[in-house]
Every structure is written in C-alpha cells, then in structure tokens.
Design an enzyme around this catalytic site. Structure first.
Site, PDB file in Angstrom:
ATOM      1  N   ARG A  37      53.364  28.628  43.765  1.00 20.16           N
ATOM      2  CA  ARG A  37      53.810  27.713  44.650  1.00 20.16           C
ATOM      3  C   ARG A  37      54.699  28.230  45.939  1.00 20.16           C
ATOM      4  O   ARG A  37      54.215  27.797  47.022  1.00 20.16           O
ATOM      5  CB  ARG A  37      54.505  26.481  44.021  1.00 20.16           C
ATOM      6  CG  ARG A  37      53.832  25.690  43.181  1.00 20.16           C
ATOM      7  CD  ARG A  37      54.332  24.335  42.617  1.00 20.16           C
ATOM      8  NE  ARG A  37      53.665  23.299  41.896  1.00 20.16           N
ATOM      9  CZ  ARG A  37      53.871  22.405  41.221  1.00 20.16           C
ATOM     10  NH1 ARG A  37      55.176  22.316  41.015  1.00 20.16           N
ATOM     11  NH2 ARG A  37      52.923  21.551  40.692  1.00 20.16           N
ATOM     12  N   LYS A 195      43.581  12.995  26.147  1.00 18.68           N
ATOM     13  CA  LYS A 195      43.273  11.617  26.040  1.00 18.68           C
ATOM     14  C   LYS A 195      42.577  10.976  27.271  1.00 18.68           C
ATOM     15  O   LYS A 195      42.730  11.179  28.468  1.00 18.68           O
ATOM     16  CB  LYS A 195      44.915  10.947  26.140  1.00 18.68           C
ATOM     17  CG  LYS A 195      45.681  11.373  24.988  1.00 18.68           C
ATOM     18  CD  LYS A 195      46.906  10.689  24.919  1.00 18.68           C
ATOM     19  CE  LYS A 195      47.603  10.895  23.611  1.00 18.68           C
ATOM     20  NZ  LYS A 195      49.018  10.241  23.527  1.00 18.68           N
ATOM     21  N   GLY A 352      47.691  21.077  36.011  1.00 22.22           N
ATOM     22  CA  GLY A 352      48.473  22.172  35.177  1.00 22.22           C
ATOM     23  C   GLY A 352      47.586  23.156  34.148  1.00 22.22           C
ATOM     24  O   GLY A 352      47.317  24.303  34.292  1.00 22.22           O
ATOM     25  N   GLY A 375      49.966  15.988  38.855  1.00 25.75           N
ATOM     26  CA  GLY A 375      50.077  14.571  39.089  1.00 25.75           C
ATOM     27  C   GLY A 375      49.279  14.287  40.356  1.00 25.75           C
ATOM     28  O   GLY A 375      48.464  13.172  40.483  1.00 25.75           O
TER      29      GLY A 375
HETATM   30  C1  3PG Z   1      55.248  18.748  39.963  1.00 27.22           C
HETATM   31  O1  3PG Z   1      55.596  19.664  39.411  1.00 27.22           O
HETATM   32  O2  3PG Z   1      53.992  18.475  39.620  1.00 27.22           O
HETATM   33  C2  3PG Z   1      55.739  18.142  41.317  1.00 27.22           C
HETATM   34  O3  3PG Z   1      56.659  19.214  41.806  1.00 27.22           O
HETATM   35  C3  3PG Z   1      56.249  16.889  41.041  1.00 27.22           C
HETATM   36  O4  3PG Z   1      57.113  16.862  40.153  1.00 27.22           O
HETATM   37  P1  3PG Z   1      57.543  15.450  39.540  1.00 27.22           P
HETATM   38  O5  3PG Z   1      56.155  14.995  38.556  1.00 27.22           O
HETATM   39  O6  3PG Z   1      58.895  15.609  38.736  1.00 27.22           O
HETATM   40  O7  3PG Z   1      57.577  14.090  40.489  1.00 27.22           O
END
Ligand code: 3PG
Ligand code: MG
Length: 394
Positions: A37, A195, A352, A375
């Site tokens: 990142r 899931k 991820g 996310g």
């Molecule tokens: C992540 O690691 O996916 C982003 O930095 C967002 O983090 P968060 O899910 O804690 O908002």
C-alpha cells in the site's frame, strides 16, 4: 462515467496539500511487513514534493475507536514511508483534540498521527472535518481502499477544500471502470470465499453485468447443496439454500452463465497432510469435506478464461492456505496470468485473500491490475457508490 479532478488540473507549487492515503498495513514488532500500500501511493507523494508542494499525509491505522491507543500509532509506519519515498518524513504526534501545530515548508513531508484517534473521524463530524481542512490548501485522496468509509479524512474534508484524485486513486478507478463499466466481452467473474451470505449483493450485481460467473470456495458448497447434492461435512450455509436457488434463477433470466464445480477435492478434515481424493459430485460421502474444485472444473474455468476478454477475480477457488487444496486457485490464476501476458485478457483482481492467493501463485505482477482494497473492492463489485470517490466527482 463520472469525471474526477486529478493532479493534472491543479498547480500545487507552494501550496500545502493534505493527502489521504491508506497506511493500514500489516505491522509486526514495530516493523511494516507488507509495504504494497505504501508503494502504491509513494509516486503521488513524490510528484507533489517534486512540484514543490508542502505535503501533509493523513491516514488511519486499524480501529482505535476514537481514542488515543498508543499501540495503534502510525509512528512505526513513518520510517517505512520515508524509505520508500526516498525523502525525509517527519512524524507529528497529536491526539487531534486541538489543532496541531504543523510546520511544513514546500518540498517537505509530514505524516500525521492516526486520524481515528479523534472521536469524530468515523462519525464524519463537521468539527474534525473543518479542523483537518484548516491544515492545508487542497485535498488529494489517494486511498481507494478506504473510500467506502464516509469519514472526516475521506469524505467530510472534501467539502471544505478543492479536492483531487491522487495517481493511485486514478489508476484504481480507471482499472475498475474499464473492467466493469465498459468491459470487453465476454466478461468472466470469479467469486470465491467462504460464505454466500457476505456476497449476495455482489452476485446480484455481477449477474447483471458478467457473461459468466465462476463460483468457487466454500460458498460453492451452498449452491451444490441447494441443487440437492450431498456436500458431507463441508462448509455450507444450509439456511441460504432458497437464496442460492434464487440467485441461480436470477442469473439465468439475465443470460448470465453460472459455472459451479462439477468435481471436487475431498478430505476428512482441513489439515496439512490429510489424505485427499478427487471425486465427482455423486461420490461425496457424509464423512467428506470439499476443500477445492477438481481437475474437470479447473479445465472448464480455464476454457471460460480462454473465451473471455475481461476477468474480474474476487476470492480463491479452494482452501488455498493448505496444500494440496491450493491446486485449482494456482492453476487458474496461472492460466489467467498467461492469457493476460499475451494480451488476450484484461484481468483485475482484489480483496485480501485474493491478493494473497495470487501472490502464492507467483502471478500477481502479471495481472492487468491488482487492487489493494478489501471492503472497498467488494462494495465496488456490489455496484455501490463509494462516498470517498463520490466526493471527488466534478
Ligand atoms: C482496509 O484495510 O481495508 C482499509 O484500510 C479500511 O479499513 P477499515 O475496514 O478498518 O475501515
Ligand atoms: Mg482491514
């Protein structure tokens, strides 16, 4: 496609630029263990410094929930940022409760403490947005992976200062738009993971866009069970059977082909060294766990890739963390990478586990684009508008 202001649209010389990046990187014993990142945003920061801007870096780290949590300080990240940038970075500690004294001259870079130490950050409070904005002249967002959060440092601040997409944000948006908004067809999506319940919206949205969806991972078992197959003691959301059938019917109505496993790799348990065997769906017994898709399925997935022009990949096909259940993910990832290298396929992957799986296959660098977002990538695939991105639209 909405337009975004970028760094091509502003003269930053002599200005103080607030840049939001995602430094939520893995840290062990005070050392950053994966710098991906940081590497993604370094070119934007270098460009700003090279153009003689004063740069204030804003970022969050983990989830301190609005309190100063010393173990969640961004301080250990400053040396990693400095090393990758090749420029000095001064870390500024603040509890954010009053306006921090930040002196930064053109050509200099400071990293501010974790924005989530402030109680208003995650509530997108007006007070903290105003305070952040007061530190600089313009706002640059280079944190796509945090853009699904409507927080002060990702969204609120953009209402107070002229706002621009950084270079990493620009690259991410153009890769994702190319893959989903005007894809070269056929478009194949691979959706894996444990899931179905966490990927309902994603499957609904993708079935309206993709020509084929390959369903793998634990969630495929839910579909197989819903079709009446015995899945033994495999991971399976039995209460989702009705939903799974509705997804299949919905996809069929939209002319989207769903490719489910036709054969599987079985073991009595998910454990290294567990005896495993390849089986047809009819051969699964109550003592079996499905841990990967089998060779016939791998061949079918690879054929779908051969015919495709665009691939979007989220989630592994099997339990790739333990051998030999990584076989399908490795084989299909390598096939997609090879097609990408010859220019036949545009391939975008994110989430991820997906990135970890592609790294394990040694092919991450051969995909057209790999998103570092978790996310935010999922919400994009769900067709949602991301508040951090929306705030940059012109
Ligand atoms: C992540 O690691 O996916 C982003 O930095 C967002 O983090 P968060 O899910 O804690 O908002
Ligand atoms: Mg996270």
């Amino acid at each position: 496609m909405p337009a975004f202001r970028t760094l091509n649209d502003v003269d930053v010389a002599g200005k103080c630029v607030l840049i939001r990046v995602d430094l939520n990187v893995p840290v062990a014993d005070g050392v950053v263990t994966d710098t991906t990142r940081i590497e993604r945003v370094a070119p934007t920061i270098r460009e700003l410094l090279g153009k003689n801007a004063a740069v204030i870096v804003l970022a969050h780290f983990e989830r301190p929930k609005g309190k100063v949590v010393p173990e969640l300080s961004l301080k250990p990240v400053a040396p990693a940022l400095e090393k990758i940038l090749g420029r000095p970075v001064r870390f500024v500690f603040t509890d954010w409760l009053s306006k921090p004294a930040v002196e930064v001259k053109p050509g200099q870079c400071v990293l501010m403490e974790n924005t989530r130490f402030h109680p208003e950050e995650e509530k997108n409070g007006e007070g903290f947005s105003t305070l952040l904005a007061s530190l600089g002249d313009i706002f640059v967002n280079d944190a796509f992976s945090a853009a699904h959060r409507a927080h002060c440092s990702t969204e609120g601040i953009a209402h107070h200062r002229p706002s621009y997409a950084g270079r990493a944000m620009e690259a991410e948006l153009s890769a994702l738009q190319a893959a989903l908004e005007k894809p070269k067809r056929p478009l194949v999506a691979v959706v894996g993971g444990a899931k179905v319940s966490t990927k309902l919206e994603l499957l609904g949205n993708l079935s309206a866009i993709a020509n084929t969806i390959v369903i793998g991972g634990g969630m495929a078992n839910t579909f197989l069970a819903a079709q009446g197959h015995d899945v033994g003691k495999s991971l399976c959301e039995r209460d989702m059977a009705e939903t799974a059938r509705a997804i299949l019917a919905g996809a069929a109505a939209k002319n989207c082909r769903i490719l489910l496993p036709s054969d599987v790799v079985l073991a009595p348990e998910f454990k290294a060294g567990a005896p495993s065997r390849i089986a047809s769906l009819a051969e699964i017994t109550p003592a079996d766990m499905i841990l990967d898709v089998g060779p016939a399925t791998i061949a079918a997935v690879n054929r779908a890739f051969d015919e495709a022009k665009t691939l979007v990949w989220n989630g592994p096909l099997g339990a790739f963390e333990i051998e030999p259940f990584d076989r399908a993910t490795l084989a299909c990832a390598r096939h997609a990478a090879a097609l990408t290298k010859t220019g036949k396929l545009a391939s975008v992957a994110g989430g991820g586990d997906t990135v970890a799986a592609l790294n394990h296959a040694g092919v991450a660098q051969d995909f057209t684009y790999i998103s570092t977002a978790g996310g935010a990538f999922l919400e994009w695939l769900e067709g949602k508008s991301l508040p951090g991105v929306k705030a940059l639209e012109v």
